[in-house]
Design an enzyme around this catalytic site. Structure first.
Site, mmCIF file in Angstrom:
data_model
loop_
_atom_site.group_PDB
_atom_site.id
_atom_site.type_symbol
_atom_site.label_atom_id
_atom_site.label_comp_id
_atom_site.label_asym_id
_atom_site.label_seq_id
_atom_site.Cartn_x
_atom_site.Cartn_y
_atom_site.Cartn_z
ATOM 1 N N ASP A 106 0.874 -1.169 0.000
ATOM 2 C CA ASP A 106 0.000 0.000 0.000
ATOM 3 C C ASP A 106 0.919 1.230 0.000
ATOM 4 O O ASP A 106 1.454 1.601 -1.041
ATOM 5 C CB ASP A 106 -0.860 -0.137 1.267
ATOM 6 N N ASP A 162 -7.497 -9.580 5.542
ATOM 7 C CA ASP A 162 -8.592 -9.534 6.511
ATOM 8 C C ASP A 162 -9.185 -8.137 6.675
ATOM 9 O O ASP A 162 -8.580 -7.130 6.299
ATOM 10 C CB ASP A 162 -8.057 -9.960 7.890
HETATM 11 P P1 5GP Z 1 1.898 -0.555 3.755
HETATM 12 O O1 5GP Z 1 2.940 -0.544 4.822
HETATM 13 O O2 5GP Z 1 2.424 -0.884 2.380
HETATM 14 O O3 5GP Z 1 1.097 0.729 3.751
HETATM 15 O O4 5GP Z 1 0.828 -1.636 4.171
HETATM 16 C C1 5GP Z 1 1.035 -2.977 3.978
HETATM 17 C C2 5GP Z 1 0.128 -3.806 4.839
HETATM 18 O O5 5GP Z 1 -1.115 -3.151 5.049
HETATM 19 C C3 5GP Z 1 -0.222 -5.109 4.150
HETATM 20 O O6 5GP Z 1 0.681 -6.127 4.487
HETATM 21 C C4 5GP Z 1 -1.607 -5.391 4.655
HETATM 22 O O7 5GP Z 1 -1.524 -6.115 5.870
HETATM 23 C C5 5GP Z 1 -2.178 -4.047 4.930
HETATM 24 N N1 5GP Z 1 -3.080 -3.570 3.843
HETATM 25 C C6 5GP Z 1 -2.831 -2.598 2.927
HETATM 26 N N2 5GP Z 1 -3.879 -2.431 2.100
HETATM 27 C C7 5GP Z 1 -4.815 -3.320 2.503
HETATM 28 C C8 5GP Z 1 -6.133 -3.632 2.018
HETATM 29 O O8 5GP Z 1 -6.681 -3.084 1.051
HETATM 30 N N3 5GP Z 1 -6.789 -4.628 2.689
HETATM 31 C C9 5GP Z 1 -6.263 -5.280 3.761
HETATM 32 N N4 5GP Z 1 -7.008 -6.225 4.311
HETATM 33 N N5 5GP Z 1 -5.030 -5.005 4.239
HETATM 34 C C10 5GP Z 1 -4.314 -4.036 3.603
#
Ligand code: 5GP
Length: 178
Positions: A106, A162
């Site tokens: 994300d 989730d």
């Molecule tokens: P980042 O650090 O890249 O912002 O977030 C990564 C983590 O956020 C992922 O491993 C996941 O656990 C969670 N995440 C990001 N987007 C989503 C989403 O659309 N749905 C869910 N369920 N988890 C997300």
């Protein structure tokens, strides 16, 4: 089922299982091609990547090692900027060719933290394989080596992902209904 309810929120079918599995098979082909002879250590980031990993490793045919780590930066439906510790690392990382296996990228903060951590442990090479990538949310400049599918900024569940610990077991991916 094209529409489901998880806790208080409605979700609609977004990516069906056959499409997910085609993307994973392609990704495995790329990994087999690039990593042959490098005895990579795959680190599966739990919990979200468990279903992705199970499918991926049916198709990864090269000599490799597979292990599991855990970290989390997420609660509810909005990414937080707090990245917690990396736990469960029971292999020596020094000199290894690592491939991190993640469910979704994300903002990229989680992977930035993890990559840094592995670099400090003197990994030779750290690559990233993610099932899903949200390019519009991504705020880092590191390269993502293997991407299953790019998706918009919607919150999704299913196929390991989730919403407050529910919906990980769904075989398809659903997005939050608008
Ligand atoms: P980042 O650090 O890249 O912002 O977030 C990564 C983590 O956020 C992922 O491993 C996941 O656990 C969670 N995440 C990001 N987007 C989503 C989403 O659309 N749905 C869910 N369920 N988890 C997300």
């Amino acid at each position: 089922m094209s529409r489901i309810k998880v806790h208080d929120k409605e979700f609609e079918l977004y990516i069906p299982q056959d499409q997910i599995e085609r993307a994973i098979s392609r990704l495995a082909d790329e990994i087999n091609r690039d990593m042959a002879g490098k005895n990579p250590l795959f680190l599966i980031v739990l919990n979200g990547a468990f279903m992705f990993a199970a499918e991926l490793f049916k198709h990864v045919s090269i000599e490799c090692e597979i292990s599991f780590v855990k970290l989390s930066s997420y609660s509810g439906t909005a990414s937080t900027s707090v990245v917690r510790e990396l736990i469960g690392l029971d292999h020596s990382i020094s000199g290894r060719n690592i491939v991190l296996v993640e469910d979704i990228i994300d903002t990229g903060l989680t992977m930035l933290f993890t990559k840094e951590k592995l670099r400090k442990l003197e990994a030779n090479d750290v690559r990233i394989a993610t099932l899903l990538f949200k390019p519009k949310a991504f705020q880092q400049d590191f390269h993502i080596d293997y991407i299953g599918m790019e998706i918009p900024n919607d919150f999704i569940v299913g196929y390991g992902l989730d919403y407050n610990e529910h919906a990980r077991n769904l075989p398809d991916i659903y997005k939050i209904a608008t």
